[in-house]
Write a protein that holds these residues in place. Sequence first.
Motif, short mmCIF file in Angstrom:
data_model
loop_
_atom_site.label_atom_id
_atom_site.label_comp_id
_atom_site.label_asym_id
_atom_site.label_seq_id
_atom_site.Cartn_x
_atom_site.Cartn_y
_atom_site.Cartn_z
N PRO A 42 -60.16 -30.14 -26.30
CA PRO A 42 -60.92 -29.14 -25.54
C PRO A 42 -60.19 -27.82 -25.36
O PRO A 42 -60.81 -26.82 -24.99
CB PRO A 42 -61.18 -29.82 -24.20
N LYS A 43 -58.90 -27.80 -25.65
CA LYS A 43 -58.17 -26.53 -25.57
C LYS A 43 -58.67 -25.54 -26.63
O LYS A 43 -58.36 -24.35 -26.54
CB LYS A 43 -56.67 -26.78 -25.74
N GLY A 44 -59.41 -26.07 -27.59
CA GLY A 44 -59.96 -25.18 -28.62
C GLY A 44 -60.83 -24.09 -28.03
O GLY A 44 -60.80 -22.94 -28.46
N VAL A 50 -66.56 -12.36 -17.26
CA VAL A 50 -65.42 -11.77 -17.94
C VAL A 50 -64.58 -12.87 -18.55
O VAL A 50 -64.54 -13.99 -18.06
CB VAL A 50 -64.56 -10.91 -16.97
N THR A 51 -63.92 -12.57 -19.66
CA THR A 51 -63.21 -13.59 -20.42
C THR A 51 -62.13 -14.28 -19.59
O THR A 51 -61.92 -15.48 -19.71
CB THR A 51 -62.58 -12.94 -21.67
N GLU A 52 -61.43 -13.53 -18.73
CA GLU A 52 -60.38 -14.13 -17.91
C GLU A 52 -60.93 -15.27 -17.06
O GLU A 52 -60.31 -16.33 -16.94
CB GLU A 52 -59.74 -13.08 -16.99
N ASN A 53 -62.10 -15.06 -16.47
CA ASN A 53 -62.70 -16.09 -15.63
C ASN A 53 -63.15 -17.29 -16.45
O ASN A 53 -63.08 -18.43 -15.98
CB ASN A 53 -63.89 -15.52 -14.85
N ARG A 54 -63.63 -17.04 -17.64
CA ARG A 54 -64.08 -18.14 -18.50
C ARG A 54 -62.88 -18.98 -18.94
O ARG A 54 -62.96 -20.22 -18.98
CB ARG A 54 -64.84 -17.59 -19.70
N ILE A 55 -61.78 -18.32 -19.27
CA ILE A 55 -60.57 -19.05 -19.64
C ILE A 55 -60.08 -19.87 -18.46
O ILE A 55 -59.73 -21.06 -18.61
CB ILE A 55 -59.45 -18.07 -20.10
N GLU A 56 -60.07 -19.26 -17.28
CA GLU A 56 -59.60 -19.96 -16.08
C GLU A 56 -60.48 -21.17 -15.78
O GLU A 56 -59.97 -22.25 -15.43
CB GLU A 56 -59.63 -18.99 -14.89
N TYR A 57 -61.79 -21.03 -15.96
CA TYR A 57 -62.72 -22.13 -15.69
C TYR A 57 -62.46 -23.30 -16.64
O TYR A 57 -62.37 -24.46 -16.21
CB TYR A 57 -64.16 -21.64 -15.83
N ILE A 58 -62.34 -23.01 -17.94
CA ILE A 58 -62.10 -24.06 -18.93
C ILE A 58 -60.74 -24.72 -18.70
O ILE A 58 -60.61 -25.95 -18.76
CB ILE A 58 -62.19 -23.50 -20.36
N ILE A 102 -59.80 -28.69 -18.06
CA ILE A 102 -58.82 -29.43 -18.87
C ILE A 102 -57.78 -30.09 -17.99
O ILE A 102 -57.41 -31.26 -18.19
CB ILE A 102 -58.15 -28.48 -19.90
N GLN A 103 -57.32 -29.36 -16.98
CA GLN A 103 -56.28 -29.88 -16.09
C GLN A 103 -56.80 -30.96 -15.15
O GLN A 103 -56.05 -31.84 -14.71
CB GLN A 103 -55.68 -28.73 -15.28
#
Length: 355
Positions: A294-296, A321-329, A333-334
Amino acid sequence: MKNQATAVFYDGNSSTPQQIVVSLDLYNESICFESSDGQTHKWPIKNITFDKRTTGLHLDHGTDLIQHIKIEDNHFINTIQLFRKEKGHIGWYQKLIDLGITLHLIIAIGILAIIGLCYVYVIPWVGEKSVALIPEEYDNQLGSSAWLENDYFVTIDSSKTKALNTFAQQLDLKNTKKLKFTVVKSNEINAFAMPDGNIVVFTGIIDKMKDYDELVGLLGHEASHVNNRHSMKMLCRSLSGYLFVSLILGDANGVMAIIGENVNSFQSLSFSREFEHQADSDGYKILEANKVNPKGMSNLFQRLQKNNSIAIPEFLSSHPVTENRIEYIDKLIQSKKYVFENKPELKRLFLELKK
Protein backbone atom coordinates in the motif's frame (compact mmCIF):
# COMPACT_ATOMS: atom_id res chain seq x y z
CA MET A 1 -57.46 54.28 27.84
CA LYS A 2 -59.67 55.82 25.12
CA ASN A 3 -62.67 53.65 24.18
CA GLN A 4 -64.18 55.71 21.35
CA ALA A 5 -63.27 58.08 18.53
CA THR A 6 -64.61 59.63 15.36
CA ALA A 7 -64.01 57.67 12.18
CA VAL A 8 -65.05 57.37 8.54
CA PHE A 9 -67.48 54.61 7.47
CA TYR A 10 -68.15 53.21 3.98
CA ASP A 11 -71.31 51.05 3.86
CA GLY A 12 -70.29 49.06 0.78
CA ASN A 13 -73.21 50.31 -1.30
CA SER A 14 -72.02 53.85 -1.82
CA SER A 15 -68.66 55.55 -2.17
CA THR A 16 -69.90 58.39 0.05
CA PRO A 17 -68.08 58.44 3.41
CA GLN A 18 -70.05 58.76 6.64
CA GLN A 19 -68.74 60.40 9.79
CA ILE A 20 -69.40 58.10 12.72
CA VAL A 21 -68.45 57.64 16.35
CA VAL A 22 -66.93 54.23 16.83
CA SER A 23 -66.43 52.55 20.21
CA LEU A 24 -64.77 49.45 21.58
CA ASP A 25 -67.05 47.09 23.52
CA LEU A 26 -64.61 45.32 25.84
CA TYR A 27 -67.16 42.92 27.27
CA ASN A 28 -68.55 41.66 23.94
CA GLU A 29 -65.20 42.04 22.14
CA SER A 30 -66.69 44.04 19.30
CA ILE A 31 -66.54 47.36 17.47
CA CYS A 32 -69.79 49.35 17.78
CA PHE A 33 -71.14 52.37 15.89
CA GLU A 34 -74.30 53.91 14.48
CA SER A 35 -74.51 54.70 10.75
CA SER A 36 -76.23 57.77 9.27
CA ASP A 37 -79.46 55.82 8.69
CA GLY A 38 -79.76 55.24 12.43
CA GLN A 39 -78.81 51.57 12.26
CA THR A 40 -76.65 50.21 15.10
CA HIS A 41 -73.75 47.98 14.06
CA LYS A 42 -71.78 45.53 16.17
CA TRP A 43 -68.77 43.94 14.49
CA PRO A 44 -67.18 41.04 16.43
CA ILE A 45 -63.45 41.67 16.47
CA LYS A 46 -62.75 38.08 15.44
CA ASN A 47 -64.70 38.73 12.18
CA ILE A 48 -62.87 41.96 11.29
CA THR A 49 -59.86 42.26 9.01
CA PHE A 50 -57.46 44.86 10.45
CA ASP A 51 -54.90 46.66 8.32
CA LYS A 52 -52.51 49.12 10.01
CA ARG A 53 -51.24 51.68 7.49
CA THR A 54 -49.57 55.07 7.63
CA THR A 55 -53.02 56.63 7.01
CA GLY A 56 -54.51 54.94 10.09
CA LEU A 57 -56.17 51.68 11.10
CA HIS A 58 -58.46 50.22 8.43
CA LEU A 59 -61.21 47.76 9.31
CA ASP A 60 -63.06 45.52 6.82
CA HIS A 61 -66.16 43.51 7.71
CA GLY A 62 -68.47 41.26 5.73
CA THR A 63 -68.19 38.70 2.94
CA ASP A 64 -70.53 39.48 0.03
CA LEU A 65 -70.88 43.14 1.06
CA ILE A 66 -67.62 44.53 2.37
CA GLN A 67 -68.01 47.47 4.79
CA HIS A 68 -65.04 49.61 5.74
CA ILE A 69 -64.02 51.87 8.64
CA LYS A 70 -61.00 54.16 8.69
CA ILE A 71 -59.75 55.30 12.13
CA GLU A 72 -57.09 58.01 12.42
CA ASP A 73 -57.13 58.63 16.18
CA ASN A 74 -53.79 57.19 17.38
CA HIS A 75 -54.89 56.87 21.03
CA PHE A 76 -57.96 54.86 20.07
CA ILE A 77 -55.91 52.81 17.60
CA ASN A 78 -53.47 51.90 20.39
CA THR A 79 -56.41 50.90 22.62
CA ILE A 80 -57.79 48.58 19.94
CA GLN A 81 -54.38 47.05 19.16
CA LEU A 82 -53.57 46.50 22.84
CA PHE A 83 -56.96 44.84 23.41
CA ARG A 84 -56.53 42.62 20.36
CA LYS A 85 -53.07 41.61 21.56
CA GLU A 86 -54.36 40.75 25.05
CA LYS A 87 -57.17 38.64 23.61
CA GLY A 88 -54.98 36.96 21.00
CA HIS A 89 -56.79 38.45 18.01
CA ILE A 90 -53.65 39.69 16.25
CA GLY A 91 -52.41 37.29 13.55
CA TRP A 92 -48.81 36.52 12.66
CA TYR A 93 -48.90 38.81 9.63
CA GLN A 94 -49.95 41.85 11.63
CA LYS A 95 -47.38 41.02 14.31
CA LEU A 96 -44.77 40.96 11.57
CA ILE A 97 -45.96 44.32 10.24
CA ASP A 98 -45.78 45.83 13.73
CA LEU A 99 -42.15 44.81 14.28
CA GLY A 100 -40.78 47.94 12.62
CA ILE A 101 -38.30 48.67 9.84
CA THR A 102 -35.18 47.58 11.75
CA LEU A 103 -36.47 44.09 12.47
CA HIS A 104 -37.89 43.89 8.95
CA LEU A 105 -34.38 44.55 7.64
CA ILE A 106 -32.86 41.88 9.90
CA ILE A 107 -35.49 39.35 8.78
CA ALA A 108 -34.85 40.23 5.11
CA ILE A 109 -31.10 39.74 5.55
CA GLY A 110 -31.77 36.43 7.33
CA ILE A 111 -33.97 35.23 4.49
CA LEU A 112 -31.34 36.22 1.91
CA ALA A 113 -28.70 34.38 3.95
CA ILE A 114 -30.86 31.24 4.03
CA ILE A 115 -31.43 31.48 0.27
CA GLY A 116 -27.67 31.87 -0.26
CA LEU A 117 -26.88 28.85 1.94
CA CYS A 118 -29.49 26.78 0.11
CA TYR A 119 -27.97 27.76 -3.22
CA VAL A 120 -24.46 26.85 -2.08
CA TYR A 121 -25.20 23.71 -0.04
CA VAL A 122 -28.75 22.40 -0.31
CA ILE A 123 -29.45 22.64 -4.05
CA PRO A 124 -26.08 21.03 -5.03
CA TRP A 125 -26.81 18.25 -2.52
CA VAL A 126 -30.25 17.73 -4.05
CA GLY A 127 -28.68 17.78 -7.52
CA GLU A 128 -26.22 15.08 -6.47
CA LYS A 129 -29.03 12.95 -5.03
CA SER A 130 -30.88 13.19 -8.36
CA VAL A 131 -28.41 10.60 -9.68
CA ALA A 132 -30.60 8.00 -7.95
CA LEU A 133 -33.29 8.80 -10.56
CA ILE A 134 -30.94 7.98 -13.42
CA PRO A 135 -30.45 4.32 -14.42
CA GLU A 136 -26.81 3.20 -14.55
CA GLU A 137 -27.24 2.21 -18.20
CA TYR A 138 -27.42 5.92 -18.95
CA ASP A 139 -23.88 6.31 -17.53
CA ASN A 140 -22.65 4.01 -20.29
CA GLN A 141 -24.37 6.00 -23.03
CA LEU A 142 -23.01 9.31 -21.77
CA GLY A 143 -19.49 7.98 -21.17
CA SER A 144 -19.28 6.49 -24.65
CA SER A 145 -20.61 9.67 -26.24
CA ALA A 146 -18.16 11.87 -24.31
CA TRP A 147 -15.20 9.64 -25.19
CA LEU A 148 -16.09 9.67 -28.89
CA GLU A 149 -15.78 13.46 -28.81
CA ASN A 150 -12.34 13.21 -27.16
CA ASP A 151 -11.18 10.40 -29.41
CA TYR A 152 -10.61 12.82 -32.30
CA PHE A 153 -8.13 14.90 -30.30
CA VAL A 154 -5.98 12.27 -28.59
CA THR A 155 -3.47 9.66 -29.72
CA ILE A 156 -4.05 6.22 -28.24
CA ASP A 157 -1.07 3.96 -27.62
CA SER A 158 -2.52 0.61 -28.68
CA SER A 159 0.27 -1.63 -27.36
CA LYS A 160 0.33 0.06 -23.97
CA THR A 161 -3.46 0.02 -23.83
CA LYS A 162 -3.35 -3.76 -24.33
CA ALA A 163 -0.69 -4.10 -21.62
CA LEU A 164 -2.65 -1.93 -19.19
CA ASN A 165 -5.83 -3.98 -19.71
CA THR A 166 -3.85 -7.18 -19.10
CA PHE A 167 -2.33 -5.56 -15.99
CA ALA A 168 -5.80 -4.63 -14.67
CA GLN A 169 -7.13 -8.14 -15.30
CA GLN A 170 -4.67 -9.43 -12.68
CA LEU A 171 -6.40 -7.25 -10.04
CA ASP A 172 -9.64 -7.30 -8.09
CA LEU A 173 -10.72 -3.66 -8.44
CA LYS A 174 -14.04 -4.17 -6.63
CA ASN A 175 -15.73 -2.91 -9.76
CA THR A 176 -19.50 -3.03 -10.07
CA LYS A 177 -19.38 -2.75 -13.87
CA LYS A 178 -16.94 -3.83 -16.55
CA LEU A 179 -13.88 -1.58 -16.68
CA LYS A 180 -11.78 -0.84 -19.73
CA PHE A 181 -8.48 0.99 -19.83
CA THR A 182 -7.00 3.34 -22.42
CA VAL A 183 -3.46 4.72 -22.56
CA VAL A 184 -3.16 8.12 -24.24
CA LYS A 185 0.14 9.51 -25.48
CA SER A 186 0.61 12.79 -23.64
CA ASN A 187 3.15 14.48 -21.39
CA GLU A 188 0.28 15.56 -19.15
CA ILE A 189 0.51 13.92 -15.72
CA ASN A 190 -3.10 12.85 -15.49
CA ALA A 191 -5.67 10.08 -15.44
CA PHE A 192 -9.45 10.19 -15.34
CA ALA A 193 -12.45 7.88 -15.26
CA MET A 194 -15.51 8.09 -17.49
CA PRO A 195 -18.92 7.04 -16.12
CA ASP A 196 -19.11 4.08 -18.52
CA GLY A 197 -16.06 2.47 -16.86
CA ASN A 198 -13.42 3.68 -19.32
CA ILE A 199 -10.34 4.68 -17.31
CA VAL A 200 -7.93 6.84 -19.31
CA VAL A 201 -4.28 7.00 -18.23
CA PHE A 202 -1.79 9.39 -19.84
CA THR A 203 1.75 8.23 -20.56
CA GLY A 204 2.97 11.28 -18.65
CA ILE A 205 1.81 9.85 -15.31
CA ILE A 206 3.08 6.34 -16.14
CA ASP A 207 6.53 7.79 -16.88
CA LYS A 208 6.65 9.31 -13.39
CA MET A 209 5.97 5.99 -11.65
CA LYS A 210 8.81 3.86 -10.32
CA ASP A 211 7.03 0.61 -9.48
CA TYR A 212 3.86 -1.34 -10.25
CA ASP A 213 2.30 -0.75 -6.81
CA GLU A 214 1.92 2.93 -7.71
CA LEU A 215 -0.05 1.98 -10.82
CA VAL A 216 -2.27 -0.36 -8.79
CA GLY A 217 -2.99 2.53 -6.41
CA LEU A 218 -3.89 4.79 -9.32
CA LEU A 219 -6.21 2.24 -10.93
CA GLY A 220 -7.87 1.53 -7.57
CA HIS A 221 -8.46 5.24 -7.08
CA GLU A 222 -10.00 5.69 -10.54
CA ALA A 223 -12.07 2.49 -10.23
CA SER A 224 -13.59 3.94 -7.05
CA HIS A 225 -14.74 7.00 -9.02
CA VAL A 226 -16.56 4.65 -11.42
CA ASN A 227 -17.97 2.37 -8.71
CA ASN A 228 -19.41 5.31 -6.76
CA ARG A 229 -20.66 7.19 -9.86
CA HIS A 230 -18.63 10.22 -8.78
CA SER A 231 -18.50 11.84 -12.23
CA MET A 232 -22.29 11.64 -12.61
CA LYS A 233 -22.77 13.03 -9.10
CA MET A 234 -20.36 15.92 -9.73
CA LEU A 235 -21.99 16.74 -13.06
CA CYS A 236 -25.42 16.76 -11.41
CA ARG A 237 -24.03 18.92 -8.61
CA SER A 238 -22.57 21.44 -11.06
CA LEU A 239 -25.90 21.54 -12.94
CA SER A 240 -27.96 21.52 -9.75
CA GLY A 241 -29.69 24.82 -10.43
CA TYR A 242 -31.10 23.44 -13.69
CA LEU A 243 -31.88 20.03 -12.23
CA PHE A 244 -33.66 21.28 -9.13
CA VAL A 245 -37.03 21.94 -10.75
CA SER A 246 -36.92 18.68 -12.74
CA LEU A 247 -36.13 16.74 -9.58
CA ILE A 248 -38.94 18.38 -7.58
CA LEU A 249 -41.33 17.42 -10.36
CA GLY A 250 -39.92 13.88 -10.43
CA ASP A 251 -39.04 14.37 -14.09
CA ALA A 252 -36.24 11.82 -14.65
CA ASN A 253 -36.32 12.46 -18.42
CA GLY A 254 -35.75 16.17 -17.81
CA VAL A 255 -32.79 15.38 -15.57
CA MET A 256 -31.24 13.10 -18.21
CA ALA A 257 -31.82 15.64 -20.98
CA ILE A 258 -29.95 18.37 -19.10
CA ILE A 259 -27.07 16.00 -18.32
CA GLY A 260 -26.91 14.88 -21.94
CA GLU A 261 -26.50 18.47 -23.10
CA ASN A 262 -23.43 18.82 -20.86
CA VAL A 263 -21.80 15.46 -21.58
CA ASN A 264 -18.59 17.15 -22.79
CA SER A 265 -17.96 18.36 -19.22
CA PHE A 266 -16.96 14.93 -17.86
CA GLN A 267 -13.23 15.15 -18.51
CA SER A 268 -12.90 18.64 -17.04
CA LEU A 269 -14.83 17.87 -13.83
CA SER A 270 -13.00 18.38 -10.56
CA PHE A 271 -14.09 15.95 -7.91
CA SER A 272 -14.96 17.26 -4.47
CA ARG A 273 -12.62 16.67 -1.52
CA GLU A 274 -15.18 14.20 -0.19
CA PHE A 275 -15.10 12.12 -3.37
CA GLU A 276 -11.30 12.25 -3.68
CA HIS A 277 -11.00 11.15 -0.05
CA GLN A 278 -13.36 8.23 -0.71
CA ALA A 279 -11.41 7.24 -3.84
CA ASP A 280 -8.11 7.35 -1.90
CA SER A 281 -9.61 5.16 0.84
CA ASP A 282 -11.02 2.66 -1.67
CA GLY A 283 -7.72 2.66 -3.58
CA TYR A 284 -5.86 1.77 -0.40
CA LYS A 285 -8.30 -1.09 0.29
CA ILE A 286 -7.78 -2.43 -3.24
CA LEU A 287 -4.01 -2.46 -2.69
CA GLU A 288 -4.55 -4.40 0.55
CA ALA A 289 -7.03 -6.85 -1.00
CA ASN A 290 -4.62 -7.63 -3.86
CA LYS A 291 -1.69 -8.00 -1.44
CA VAL A 292 0.19 -5.17 -3.14
CA ASN A 293 2.35 -2.86 -1.04
CA PRO A 294 0.00 0.00 0.00
CA LYS A 295 2.98 2.34 0.19
CA GLY A 296 2.66 2.48 -3.57
CA MET A 297 -0.17 5.00 -3.24
CA SER A 298 1.83 7.17 -0.83
CA ASN A 299 4.85 7.00 -3.17
CA LEU A 300 2.69 8.00 -6.12
CA PHE A 301 1.32 11.04 -4.27
CA GLN A 302 4.81 12.10 -3.23
CA ARG A 303 5.96 11.87 -6.82
CA LEU A 304 2.99 13.88 -8.04
CA GLN A 305 3.61 16.44 -5.31
CA LYS A 306 7.06 17.18 -6.74
CA ASN A 307 5.44 18.01 -10.08
CA ASN A 308 2.93 20.39 -8.52
CA SER A 309 4.82 23.66 -8.18
CA ILE A 310 1.86 25.68 -6.89
CA ALA A 311 0.54 24.95 -3.41
CA ILE A 312 -3.17 25.70 -3.04
CA PRO A 313 -4.80 25.81 0.42
CA GLU A 314 -7.25 22.93 0.85
CA PHE A 315 -10.28 25.15 1.45
CA LEU A 316 -9.66 26.87 -1.92
CA SER A 317 -9.14 23.69 -3.91
CA SER A 318 -11.62 21.24 -5.38
CA HIS A 319 -9.14 18.46 -4.56
CA PRO A 320 -7.48 17.69 -1.23
CA VAL A 321 -3.94 19.05 -1.19
CA THR A 322 -1.32 16.38 -1.81
CA GLU A 323 0.28 16.76 1.64
CA ASN A 324 -3.01 15.86 3.33
CA ARG A 325 -3.58 12.91 1.03
CA ILE A 326 -0.10 11.56 1.76
CA GLU A 327 -0.66 12.04 5.48
CA TYR A 328 -4.02 10.25 5.31
CA ILE A 329 -2.62 7.22 3.45
CA ASP A 330 0.45 7.06 5.74
CA LYS A 331 -1.83 6.99 8.79
CA LEU A 332 -3.77 4.10 7.28
CA ILE A 333 -0.53 2.20 6.62
CA GLN A 334 0.72 2.78 10.16
CA SER A 335 -2.59 1.88 11.81
CA LYS A 336 -3.03 -1.50 10.11
CA LYS A 337 -1.00 -4.64 9.64
CA TYR A 338 -0.78 -5.61 6.02
CA VAL A 339 0.74 -8.45 4.05
CA PHE A 340 1.97 -7.99 0.52
CA GLU A 341 3.57 -10.26 -2.01
CA ASN A 342 5.84 -9.78 -4.98
CA LYS A 343 3.86 -9.90 -8.21
CA PRO A 344 6.23 -10.86 -11.06
CA GLU A 345 3.52 -10.66 -13.74
CA LEU A 346 2.46 -7.17 -12.63
CA LYS A 347 6.12 -6.17 -12.56
CA ARG A 348 6.63 -7.46 -16.12
CA LEU A 349 3.55 -5.69 -17.49
CA PHE A 350 4.50 -2.49 -15.68
CA LEU A 351 7.96 -2.51 -17.26
CA GLU A 352 6.30 -3.08 -20.62
CA LEU A 353 4.20 0.04 -20.04
CA LYS A 354 7.31 2.01 -19.15
CA LYS A 355 9.05 1.28 -22.46
